[in-house]
Design a protein around this motif. Sequence first.
Motif, PDB file in Angstrom:
ATOM      1  N   VAL A  44       0.845  -1.203   0.000  1.00 40.94           N
ATOM      2  CA  VAL A  44       0.000   0.000   0.000  1.00 40.94           C
ATOM      3  C   VAL A  44       0.878   1.250   0.000  1.00 40.94           C
ATOM      4  N   TYR A  45       1.962   1.230   0.777  1.00 40.21           N
ATOM      5  CA  TYR A  45       2.867   2.381   0.820  1.00 40.21           C
ATOM      6  C   TYR A  45       3.436   2.655  -0.580  1.00 40.21           C
ATOM      7  N   GLU A  46       3.836   1.600  -1.269  1.00 36.27           N
ATOM      8  CA  GLU A  46       4.397   1.772  -2.610  1.00 36.27           C
ATOM      9  C   GLU A  46       3.363   2.360  -3.566  1.00 36.27           C
ATOM     10  N   GLU A  47       2.131   1.831  -3.499  1.00 36.73           N
ATOM     11  CA  GLU A  47       1.072   2.361  -4.362  1.00 36.73           C
ATOM     12  C   GLU A  47       0.811   3.830  -4.041  1.00 36.73           C
ATOM     13  N   ASN A  48       0.728   4.145  -2.762  1.00 31.64           N
ATOM     14  CA  ASN A  48       0.489   5.531  -2.359  1.00 31.64           C
ATOM     15  C   ASN A  48       1.649   6.429  -2.768  1.00 31.64           C
ATOM     16  N   SER A  49       2.866   5.923  -2.666  1.00 23.50           N
ATOM     17  CA  SER A  49       4.032   6.715  -3.060  1.00 23.50           C
ATOM     18  C   SER A  49       3.981   7.047  -4.544  1.00 23.50           C
ATOM     19  N   SER A  50       3.595   6.084  -5.341  1.00 25.85           N
ATOM     20  CA  SER A  50       3.478   6.320  -6.784  1.00 25.85           C
ATOM     21  C   SER A  50       2.415   7.379  -7.062  1.00 25.85           C
ATOM     22  N   ASP A  51       1.265   7.244  -6.416  1.00 21.54           N
ATOM     23  CA  ASP A  51       0.188   8.227  -6.595  1.00 21.54           C
ATOM     24  C   ASP A  51       0.639   9.610  -6.136  1.00 21.54           C
ATOM     25  N   MET A  52       1.299   9.660  -4.985  1.00 24.58           N
ATOM     26  CA  MET A  52       1.763  10.952  -4.469  1.00 24.58           C
ATOM     27  C   MET A  52       2.804  11.560  -5.401  1.00 24.58           C
ATOM     28  N   LYS A 109       0.993  13.163  -8.262  1.00 29.33           N
ATOM     29  CA  LYS A 109       0.313  14.386  -7.829  1.00 29.33           C
ATOM     30  C   LYS A 109       1.324  15.501  -7.512  1.00 29.33           C
TER      31      LYS A 109
END
Length: 148
Positions: A94-102, A105
């Motif tokens: 989840v952290y990796e997915e969120n990092s990519s999204d962030m 953005k």
Amino acid sequence: MDFFFEETPISHSNQNKERDEDPGMVEDPQACLSRDDTDETSSPNDISRRVQELVEKIHDRRTSDQKEIESFQQSLVEKVTEVCQQMKQDLYTVYEENSSDMHVKLMELTNVLEMCTKLHRELLEASQVLASLQDGLAVSGTAEPVTG
């Protein structure tokens, strides 16, 4: 005559208490002795030996219970450790997915901020040009000063 029995913990559940009691035992000790021994002249040594055997059986069963509980505890610790490890891995995913999204953005935000900075500079330049025009017109006397 003194009998020395190994002291065992008293606090155990009724379920274990039932396990500790030999199914052949009855509440009346005399009935137990006379049932097992048809000869009414049992020696104190025989009685002592049978009592010691019963105590050893109880002790063995309790030792077995302890080993079973320790094994269960170990299995539980292993399972909890496994579940925690899986949760950690899920969190990292989840952290990796969120990092990519962030990251995406933040790149968009950076582009917007660069555009805002460029527009701000252009607006300042336009403001300066207008101020120069106003000053030039005011010197020639053809324009009234603008109050802001």
